[in-house]
Design a protein around this motif. Structure first.
Motif, PDB file in Angstrom:
ATOM      1  N   ASP A  48       0.850  -1.183   0.000  1.00  0.00           N
ATOM      2  CA  ASP A  48       0.000   0.000   0.000  1.00  0.00           C
ATOM      3  C   ASP A  48       0.891   1.239   0.000  1.00  0.00           C
ATOM      4  OD1 ASP A  48      -1.788   2.042   0.460  1.00  0.00           O
ATOM      5  OD2 ASP A  48      -2.920   0.973   2.005  1.00  0.00           O
TER       6      ASP A  48
ATOM      7  N   ARG B  88      -0.260   4.162   2.184  1.00  0.00           N
ATOM      8  CA  ARG B  88      -0.006   4.035   3.620  1.00  0.00           C
ATOM      9  C   ARG B  88       1.415   4.487   3.952  1.00  0.00           C
ATOM     10  NH1 ARG B  88      -1.354  -1.723   6.113  1.00  0.00           N
ATOM     11  NH2 ARG B  88      -3.448  -0.991   5.579  1.00  0.00           N
TER      12      ARG B  88
ATOM     13  N   GLU C 181       2.730  -3.284   6.327  1.00  0.00           N
ATOM     14  CA  GLU C 181       1.749  -3.835   5.402  1.00  0.00           C
ATOM     15  C   GLU C 181       0.826  -4.843   6.096  1.00  0.00           C
ATOM     16  OE1 GLU C 181       1.433  -2.506   2.571  1.00  0.00           O
ATOM     17  OE2 GLU C 181       3.328  -1.419   2.423  1.00  0.00           O
ATOM     18  N   ASP C 182      -0.146  -5.333   5.348  1.00  0.00           N
ATOM     19  CA  ASP C 182      -1.112  -6.288   5.906  1.00  0.00           C
ATOM     20  C   ASP C 182      -0.551  -7.696   5.986  1.00  0.00           C
ATOM     21  OD1 ASP C 182      -3.029  -4.300   6.188  1.00  0.00           O
ATOM     22  OD2 ASP C 182      -3.825  -4.617   4.172  1.00  0.00           O
TER      23      ASP C 182
ATOM     24  N   THR D 209       0.698  -6.883  12.076  1.00  0.00           N
ATOM     25  CA  THR D 209       0.684  -6.267  10.756  1.00  0.00           C
ATOM     26  C   THR D 209      -0.162  -4.999  10.768  1.00  0.00           C
ATOM     27  OG1 THR D 209      -1.166  -7.698  10.107  1.00  0.00           O
ATOM     28  CG2 THR D 209       1.062  -8.460   9.564  1.00  0.00           C
ATOM     29  N   ALA D 210      -0.148  -4.270   9.647  1.00  0.00           N
ATOM     30  CA  ALA D 210      -0.851  -2.988   9.511  1.00  0.00           C
ATOM     31  C   ALA D 210      -0.488  -2.058  10.656  1.00  0.00           C
ATOM     32  CB  ALA D 210      -2.364  -3.203   9.452  1.00  0.00           C
ATOM     33  N   THR D 211       0.803  -2.042  10.997  1.00  0.00           N
ATOM     34  CA  THR D 211       1.296  -1.242  12.115  1.00  0.00           C
ATOM     35  C   THR D 211       2.530  -0.471  11.664  1.00  0.00           C
ATOM     36  OG1 THR D 211       0.485  -2.876  13.716  1.00  0.00           O
ATOM     37  CG2 THR D 211       2.133  -1.306  14.490  1.00  0.00           C
ATOM     38  N   SER D 212       2.410   0.842  11.584  1.00  0.00           N
ATOM     39  CA  SER D 212       3.496   1.702  11.098  1.00  0.00           C
ATOM     40  C   SER D 212       4.344   2.199  12.255  1.00  0.00           C
ATOM     41  CB  SER D 212       2.921   2.917  10.355  1.00  0.00           C
ATOM     42  OG  SER D 212       2.140   2.525   9.250  1.00  0.00           O
TER      43      SER D 212
ATOM     44  N   HIS E 236      -3.185   0.674  12.148  1.00  0.00           N
ATOM     45  CA  HIS E 236      -4.144   1.110  11.132  1.00  0.00           C
ATOM     46  C   HIS E 236      -5.517   0.474  11.328  1.00  0.00           C
ATOM     47  CE1 HIS E 236      -1.250   3.293   8.558  1.00  0.00           C
ATOM     48  NE2 HIS E 236      -0.385   2.420   9.040  1.00  0.00           N
TER      49      HIS E 236
END
Length: 564
Positions: free
Chosen positions: A38, A41, A95-96, A315-318, A336
């Motif tokens: 993404d 993102r 990312e996911d 995941t989905a964690t920046s 996220h």
């Protein structure tokens, strides 16, 4: 090897059966879009970091070790921690799904790579990777010798080149080339051999170093100029040889011979299987590669599975901020899924992020990190997965292969395609039914390539690829049902002149001098790891170029350091 020869025969006979006349049907409406990572993102993270507009942490969590980044290096670090008996850690991934440039995916239910698609059978210098392959059941010792599971080795035929209107076996232009070309092939093969005798070329590159050992003088000389300059200096000017060497540089480094160092150009061959002119004997075992329909995603999925099961993979964690404190490390990360900031506290953190990202999120970054971020250049990449519903018309020559390359590919940065169906055990069925062709573009030499990736819709990318591949496959546009585009804005580091020398000095300054005892009773090997008191850095960027062996070995070493 008999089975692989059978597969080659089956592929050739099936290829003859699919030489169909051109189809007159109107092109169907092409479906597709962007998939994989993404980019929005990542850009959101960049922009909000600059603006400082993140909310305060909503929750505080604790662990023994935090791993920032879930590419190959981060996954290797997690495995290393578990081998050392450390289970209390968290891996934070933007990312996911984990995997970095080695993710896999699927189009219309057919598995295909979204990034890196093969792993050369590793040599003895890559012993950490060898151990992983043994753990995954890909190799075993038989009668005192290592044997790889042939189901995972690339099936024959392995590669072919579309040259002068027909397909030829192998990727080095050979059919119809003049004697002067063949002479330069042989002379370059000798030059690679001579370079390998003058100084060691290893994969991973850190094996060329040792405690307190500087970069070898032959390596220093090659690192000082571009590969193109070295080739000109040595009198290599044949257009076919130069095309092939430029292709190899773009394939491994994302940019051509005019940008990468001469050390990198020689290293491509000397660290693996050498260079062989047509007709010269080659070591087939050394030139073998492991591959899967989903590419190296097969490996990263297996590295990630125990982390998902154990709850360590987030995941989905920046990652927003990494700060060394008096008693440990604080890592702020944006979740996220919950749209909130989480604060993680731990005694140690493994920074398995690209160098340019690490330099942004590490507070008061060490000089070696800022220096590396200022010097490293990266190449953007594009991966196009094309689903076709039936076999393609094929030009004369060599049978359909796993890796299919076009000489002087007109698409910007084009590197050809691999066939996701090639590794199926039923070869005839694989060639006769639907499959996915995965086409690669290395955009390191394309002006504004990264900007084009970020702003251009998916359709122009897809149409350009289809137009290119329609030359060897004139009915591709009628067979294609969908094209999924994966974009990597900063796919890989480019080993430019001087980069090896700079990074080797970091390795000498920051050594993981401890020899950790692993849970299996073995002693961990010495690995140079860039580190501070509480941060260990692990990414292929620290080797100056991006391949799985480099990322995995550095992640493994950083895990040992963090385990104490």
């Amino acid at each position: 090897m008999q089975r692989r020869h059978f597969l080659a025969t089956a592929a050739a006979s099936t290829a003859a059966a699919v030489l169909l006349p051109g189809c007159d049907k109107a092109p169907r409406v092409l479906e597709g879009g962007f998939t994989g990572i993404d980019m929005a993102r990542g850009h959101q993270l960049r922009d909000r970091l600059k603006a400082g507009t993140w909310p305060a942490p909503a929750v505080v969590r604790r662990a023994q070790v935090i791993i920032a980044g879930g590419g190959v290096a981060g996954l290797a670090a997690a495995r290393s921690l578990r081998l050392a008996g450390v289970e209390d850690f968290a891996l934070l991934e933007l990312e996911d799904s984990a995997g970095g440039n080695s993710r896999g995916g699927a189009v219309q239910g057919i598995a295909c790579p979204l990034g890196a698609h093969y792993l050369p059978v590793p040599g003895d210098d890559a012993r950490e990777v060898q151990d992983l392959l043994e753990e995954l059941g890909l190799r075993q010792r038989v009668a005192g010798r290592w044997r790889y599971d042939e189901r995972h080795l690339c099936h024959s035929p392995q590669e072919r080149l579309f040259f002068e209107g027909e397909w030829q076996e192998g990727l080095l232009p050979a059919h119809g080339v003049p004697d002067t070309t063949l002479a330069q092939y042989r002379r370059f093969a000798q030059a690679v051999d001579d370079a390998a005798k003058a100084a060691r070329f290893t994969m991973p590159v850190l094996r060329s170093l040792g405690p307190g050992k500087p970069l070898a003088k032959p390596h220093q000389a090659l690192d000082a100029l571009t590969f193109a300059a070295w080739l000109a200096q040595e009198g290599f000017d044949d257009e076919h040889l130069l095309w092939y060497l430029n292709y190899c540089c773009r394939d491994d480094y994302g940019a051509g011979a005019a940008r990468v160092s001469a050390w990198a150009g020689i290293h491509y061959f000397a660290s693996r299987h050498g260079f062989h002119a047509p007709g010269e004997a080659a070591d087939e075992a050394r030139e073998s590669v492991l591959t899967w329909p989903e590419g190296n995603g097969w490996i990263t999925q297996r590295l990630a599975e125990p982390l998902r099961a154990g709850g360590q993979l987030r995941t989905a964690t920046s990652v927003l901020r990494i700060t060394e404190t008096r008693h440990g490390v604080e890592v702020d990360a944006f979740n996220h899924a919950t749209d909130s900031v989480e604060r993680w506290q731990a005694p140690r953190c493994i920074v398995a992020l690209p160098v340019f990202v690490a330099a942004r999120v590490v507070q008061s970054p060490p000089a070696f990190l800022t220096g590396a971020a200022q010097r490293l250049q990266s190449a953007p990449w594009l991966v196009a997965n094309i689903h076709i519903d039936s076999p393609l018309t094929d030009r004369p020559g060599a049978a359909p292969a796993w890796d299919n390359v076009l000489y002087a590919d007109p698409t910007a940065g084009g590197l050809g395609y691999v066939n996701a169906g090639h590794q199926r055990l039923d070869t005839r069925a694989a060639l006769a039914g639907p499959t996915v062709l995965t086409y690669y573009q290395a955009l390191g030499d394309v002006p504004d390539g990264r900007q084009q990736l970020a702003t251009q819709p998916w359709q122009p990318w897809a149409e350009a690829v289809l137009a290119t591949l329609a030359v060897p496959h004139p009915d591709l546009r009628q067979r294609a049902t969908r094209v999924d585009i994966t974009r990597y804005g900063h796919a890989m580091a480019i080993p430019t002149p001087g980069m090896l020398g700079f990074l080797s000095q970091i390795g000498l300054q920051r050594l993981s001098g401890k020899r950790k005892q692993l849970s299996n009773g073995e002693q961990a090997p010495w690995i140079p790891t860039p580190a501070t008191a509480r941060l260990s850095f692990a990414h292929s960027d620290w080797s100056g170029y991006s391949v799985l062996e480099e990322a995995f070995t550095r992640g493994h070493g950083a895990g040992l350091v963090a385990a104490g």
